[in-house]
Design a protein around this motif. Structure first.
Motif, PDB file in Angstrom:
ATOM      1  N   GLY A 285       0.549  -1.409   0.009  1.00  0.00           N
ATOM      2  CA  GLY A 285      -0.067  -0.130   0.077  1.00  0.00           C
ATOM      3  C   GLY A 285       0.780   1.175   0.043  1.00  0.00           C
ATOM      4  O   GLY A 285       0.697   2.084  -0.778  1.00  0.00           O
ATOM      5  N   ALA A 286       1.929   1.221   0.875  1.00  0.00           N
ATOM      6  CA  ALA A 286       2.847   2.238   0.913  1.00  0.00           C
ATOM      7  C   ALA A 286       3.871   2.526  -0.509  1.00  0.00           C
ATOM      8  O   ALA A 286       3.587   3.818  -0.912  1.00  0.00           O
ATOM      9  CB  ALA A 286       3.866   2.196   2.017  1.00  0.00           C
TER      10      ALA A 286
ATOM     11  N   PHE B  63       1.258   4.332  -3.112  1.00  0.00           N
ATOM     12  CA  PHE B  63       0.996   5.660  -2.819  1.00  0.00           C
ATOM     13  C   PHE B  63       2.224   6.428  -3.233  1.00  0.00           C
ATOM     14  O   PHE B  63       1.977   7.367  -4.123  1.00  0.00           O
ATOM     15  CB  PHE B  63       0.544   5.870  -1.293  1.00  0.00           C
ATOM     16  CG  PHE B  63       0.570   7.450  -1.004  1.00  0.00           C
ATOM     17  CD1 PHE B  63      -0.345   8.126  -1.165  1.00  0.00           C
ATOM     18  CD2 PHE B  63       1.748   8.015  -0.555  1.00  0.00           C
ATOM     19  CE1 PHE B  63      -0.597   9.511  -0.927  1.00  0.00           C
ATOM     20  CE2 PHE B  63       1.578   9.440  -0.287  1.00  0.00           C
ATOM     21  CZ  PHE B  63       0.416   9.866  -0.441  1.00  0.00           C
ATOM     22  N   TYR B  64       3.286   5.876  -2.735  1.00  0.00           N
ATOM     23  CA  TYR B  64       4.707   6.778  -3.158  1.00  0.00           C
ATOM     24  C   TYR B  64       5.144   6.771  -4.731  1.00  0.00           C
ATOM     25  O   TYR B  64       5.851   7.420  -5.051  1.00  0.00           O
ATOM     26  CB  TYR B  64       5.936   6.307  -2.246  1.00  0.00           C
ATOM     27  CG  TYR B  64       5.684   6.926  -0.927  1.00  0.00           C
ATOM     28  CD1 TYR B  64       5.346   8.193  -0.571  1.00  0.00           C
ATOM     29  CD2 TYR B  64       5.502   6.070   0.101  1.00  0.00           C
ATOM     30  CE1 TYR B  64       5.260   8.430   0.747  1.00  0.00           C
ATOM     31  CE2 TYR B  64       5.582   6.327   1.534  1.00  0.00           C
ATOM     32  CZ  TYR B  64       5.200   7.587   1.770  1.00  0.00           C
ATOM     33  OH  TYR B  64       5.059   8.100   3.194  1.00  0.00           O
ATOM     34  N   ALA B  65       4.462   5.676  -5.426  1.00  0.00           N
ATOM     35  CA  ALA B  65       4.539   5.506  -6.803  1.00  0.00           C
ATOM     36  C   ALA B  65       3.720   6.326  -7.464  1.00  0.00           C
ATOM     37  O   ALA B  65       3.560   6.331  -8.668  1.00  0.00           O
ATOM     38  CB  ALA B  65       4.606   4.245  -7.083  1.00  0.00           C
TER      39      ALA B  65
ATOM     40  N   ARG C 116      -3.603  -5.111  -7.142  1.00  0.00           N
ATOM     41  CA  ARG C 116      -2.621  -4.998  -7.941  1.00  0.00           C
ATOM     42  C   ARG C 116      -1.474  -5.780  -7.658  1.00  0.00           C
ATOM     43  O   ARG C 116      -0.695  -6.345  -8.965  1.00  0.00           O
ATOM     44  CB  ARG C 116      -2.011  -3.492  -7.876  1.00  0.00           C
ATOM     45  CG  ARG C 116      -0.921  -3.136  -8.928  1.00  0.00           C
ATOM     46  CD  ARG C 116      -0.563  -1.759  -8.775  1.00  0.00           C
ATOM     47  NE  ARG C 116      -1.606  -0.605  -9.427  1.00  0.00           N
ATOM     48  CZ  ARG C 116      -2.374   0.136  -8.396  1.00  0.00           C
ATOM     49  NH1 ARG C 116      -1.971   0.052  -7.117  1.00  0.00           N
ATOM     50  NH2 ARG C 116      -3.229   0.917  -9.094  1.00  0.00           N
ATOM     51  N   ASP C 117      -1.006  -6.121  -6.770  1.00  0.00           N
ATOM     52  CA  ASP C 117       0.186  -6.877  -6.320  1.00  0.00           C
ATOM     53  C   ASP C 117      -0.255  -8.317  -5.362  1.00  0.00           C
ATOM     54  O   ASP C 117       0.541  -8.838  -4.974  1.00  0.00           O
ATOM     55  CB  ASP C 117       1.320  -6.365  -5.579  1.00  0.00           C
ATOM     56  CG  ASP C 117       1.972  -5.198  -6.426  1.00  0.00           C
ATOM     57  OD1 ASP C 117       2.340  -5.623  -7.706  1.00  0.00           O
ATOM     58  OD2 ASP C 117       2.016  -4.080  -6.236  1.00  0.00           O
ATOM     59  N   LEU C 118      -1.553  -8.375  -5.292  1.00  0.00           N
ATOM     60  CA  LEU C 118      -2.063  -9.433  -4.376  1.00  0.00           C
ATOM     61  C   LEU C 118      -1.587 -10.860  -4.946  1.00  0.00           C
ATOM     62  O   LEU C 118      -1.912 -11.191  -6.413  1.00  0.00           O
ATOM     63  CB  LEU C 118      -3.599  -9.453  -4.415  1.00  0.00           C
ATOM     64  CG  LEU C 118      -4.154 -10.364  -3.685  1.00  0.00           C
ATOM     65  CD1 LEU C 118      -3.901 -10.263  -2.109  1.00  0.00           C
ATOM     66  CD2 LEU C 118      -5.617 -10.433  -3.798  1.00  0.00           C
TER      67      LEU C 118
ATOM     68  N   ASN D  20      -4.905  -1.106   2.226  1.00  0.00           N
ATOM     69  CA  ASN D  20      -5.364   0.204   2.450  1.00  0.00           C
ATOM     70  C   ASN D  20      -4.954   1.090   3.602  1.00  0.00           C
ATOM     71  O   ASN D  20      -4.935   2.201   3.553  1.00  0.00           O
ATOM     72  CB  ASN D  20      -7.097  -0.085   2.873  1.00  0.00           C
ATOM     73  CG  ASN D  20      -7.737  -0.662   1.661  1.00  0.00           C
ATOM     74  OD1 ASN D  20      -7.171  -0.748   0.175  1.00  0.00           O
ATOM     75  ND2 ASN D  20      -8.788  -1.271   1.870  1.00  0.00           N
ATOM     76  N   GLN D  21      -4.836   0.274   4.582  1.00  0.00           N
ATOM     77  CA  GLN D  21      -4.129   1.237   5.816  1.00  0.00           C
ATOM     78  C   GLN D  21      -2.867   1.628   5.540  1.00  0.00           C
ATOM     79  O   GLN D  21      -2.529   2.729   5.926  1.00  0.00           O
ATOM     80  CB  GLN D  21      -4.137   0.113   7.071  1.00  0.00           C
ATOM     81  CG  GLN D  21      -3.686   0.926   8.383  1.00  0.00           C
ATOM     82  CD  GLN D  21      -3.732  -0.008   9.487  1.00  0.00           C
ATOM     83  OE1 GLN D  21      -3.974  -1.080   9.434  1.00  0.00           O
ATOM     84  NE2 GLN D  21      -2.740   0.418  10.583  1.00  0.00           N
TER      85      GLN D  21
END
Length: 569
Positions: free
Chosen positions: A209-210, A213-215, A223-225, A261-262
């Motif tokens: 998740g992080a 976001f930063y991308a 997406r990467d699950l 999500n968190q």
């Protein structure tokens, strides 16, 4: 449904007396799971003694208590936890709690309690023996029931009512126990798998998740699950039963989504969050270090004539700006300096240092200028990069610095070791000046009038395409070529003029005198003196300018880079 320990004990004794040669599975009321369940159920029932409506024991467990935080906490603490035993203990404790709190003189409904208890025992026994569920076949005949409980000593009406209630309760206990024995192992496997999958998914999801976001990507946990097969392979689920595998995968995906999500949203909240470090820098000088220990500001003694307050604000801004070819190598640090006296010793230099372990040539310290990052001459050594800045660069409005790696940095063979290497490198990295096709810069070559104007246009951001005027007034306008717009802009603003014969001569080498005249007009303040630049060169670089011989001599490319950098910075 109520089955007390006392009644179960009575039944076990009776069955031992009346059931010859039969091996059956009784409820283990001495196990840790049962004891913990009984205590939890009793407390749960006790706390609800004043409710107007009492939930059934099964509903209280299934709908209210099961999988609650308290339940999960207990499950994790009990060695060799068994769900069925815990549940039985909970139900018994829950019912006993209500009996204790309602009417101590109430008589126990023995026919129902005994019937249900025996039904539970026989239901579990039949499943374990591989028999079909058939409570009627398992129910003792009326004669045996009478013998077990000595009903022949009672009246016929009592005996009939007893057997009727006993039979009804036996049916209920048998059916529930048979189903529990049949499905509880699968349920336990599913639940344990789900819990284990949750634990892993919570760990794995947040970093993705992080990262997204930063991308700059949208929130999308799939997406990467990992696929089902990838989860099975990665966590060695092939060797476990299918119920556990299904539970694990379900728990993993559920927790992964929550964690993803968190992680994404926490990164969003942290993005732009700031941490501040503040220091009073005395006139004897001092050092300010950020909380993360990755950025340091060193102020030498005598820089200021009064104590100053220096604050460093750390910004977590790793995705806010398009950095083009630059790769972010640190957080950003904004220096705010309160200097009440306003006096500065500009002969001093303040040193900035970043923790850094990357490429020594491509790494560098940059200063934010509007929406752009401008390179500052940087020295990289021993796990850090450092740069020296003029004290007047810092003020109460704040100046922001960060570390970057420039993948497109070029090295000119004739600049390394040159006295103006830092200034040339700064303007090369900023895209203001460039070298030649043979990867040389030729720093000691002279520079033409048109080339000098082009550098000024880049340093001072001239919009050379939007001004009126015409270069056709010059007789040699046809020779201007690429430089026509910058010459038009500069002559329109009266920064430079042509010669008395009506020509401009863009390829003429420019002199120190011409540079001084142009700079005074560009800077407006009218007190620019080339001699100040030449003296600084002699003092800082130990290089004597040819202007000392004559101001009509020609300026070099290196001198122009040094002059522009020190004038603007």
């Amino acid at each position: 449904m109520k089955i007390t320990n006392k009644i179960i004990s009575i039944l076990i004794v009776l069955l031992m007396l009346f059931n010859t040669g039969t091996v059956f599975a009784a409820i283990d009321t001495d196990s840790l799971s049962y004891e913990a369940g009984y205590e939890a159920g009793y407390d749960y029932g006790y706390d609800r003694k004043d409710k107007d409506t009492k939930l059934s024991a099964n509903d209280a467990y299934q709908d209210k208590y099961k999988d609650s935080r308290a339940h999960r906490s207990l499950k994790n603490k009990i060695e060799n936890y068994k769900e069925s035993e815990f549940k039985n203990g909970f139900i018994d404790g829950y019912l006993d709690a209500f009996d204790d709190k309602s009417n101590a003189n109430d008589e126990t409904d023995y026919p129902s309690a005994l019937g249900e208890a025996l039904g539970v025992i026989y239901g579990a026994r039949d499943y374990q023996k591989g028999k079909d569920s058939d409570w009627r076949a398992a129910l003792p005949i009326s004669t045996n029931i009478s013998k077990m409980f000595e009903l022949d000593k009672q009246s016929s009406s009592y005996r009939g009512a007893f057997i009727t209630e006993f039979t009804k309760a036996f049916n209920e206990g048998y059916a529930e126990a048979y189903d529990t024995a049949a499905y509880e192992p699968a349920l336990v496997s599913l639940e344990q798998g789900f819990m284990d999958g949750e634990d892993v998914g919570m760990i794995v999801g947040a970093p993705y998740g992080a990262k997204d976001f930063y991308a700059g990507k949208d929130l999308e946990f799939k997406r990467d699950l990992p696929s089902r097969n990838e989860i099975i392979k990665q966590y060695s689920l092939n060797n476990d039963d299918l119920d556990y595998e299904d539970g694990f995968i379900s728990g993993f995906i559920s927790a992964y989504e929550e964690s993803y999500n968190q992680g994404y949203r926490e990164s969003n909240m942290n993005d732009g969050l700031q941490k501040a470090t503040s220091e009073i820098i005395p006139i004897s000088g001092g050092t300010a270090v950020t909380e993360d220990k990755r950025f340091t500001v060193e102020v030498p003694s005598g820089t200021y004539y009064h104590d100053v307050n220096l604050s460093i604000i750390t910004s977590f801004d790793v995705r806010k700006t398009n950095y083009s070819n630059l790769i972010k190598a640190s957080d950003s640090y904004t220096i705010e300096l309160s200097n009440l006296s306003g006096n500065i010793n500009e002969s001093k230099s303040i040193e900035l240092s970043f923790e850094y372990y990357g490429d020594k040539f491509k790494g560098g310290i940059y200063r934010m200028d509007g929406n752009n990052w401008l390179y500052i001459p940087t020295n990289v050594k021993d796990g850090k990069m450092s740069a020296k800045i003029n004290p007047k660069m810092l003020n109460s409005n704040g100046t922001t610095f960060s570390a970057f790696v420039d993948e497109n940095t070029q090295a000119f063979r004739d600049v390394l070791g040159h006295w103006a290497n830092d200034e040339i490198d700064a303007y090369v990295r900023r895209g203001i000046i460039s070298g030649y096709s043979d990867m040389s810069f030729r720093p000691d070559n002279n520079i033409t009038r048109a080339e000098f104007l082009t550098l000024l246009s880049r340093v001072y951001n001239w919009n050379i395409n939007t001004y009126p005027g015409s270069t056709t007034v010059f007789k040699d306008a046809s020779t201007f070529g690429y430089y026509i717009n910058v010459i038009n802009y500069a002559t329109y603003h009266n920064y430079i003029s042509g010669y008395g014969d009506g020509t401009f001569k863009p390829k003429n080498l420019i002199t120190y005198t011409e540079v001084q005249t142009i700079m005074n007009r560009v800077l407006y303040y009218g007190n620019f003196r080339w001699s100040d630049i030449a003296n600084n060169m002699l003092y800082e670089k130990k290089v004597r300018s040819n202007s000392f011989n004559s101001m009509n001599n020609k300026i070099t490319r290196a001198e122009v880079a040094y002059m522009l950098y020190n004038t603007t910075e």
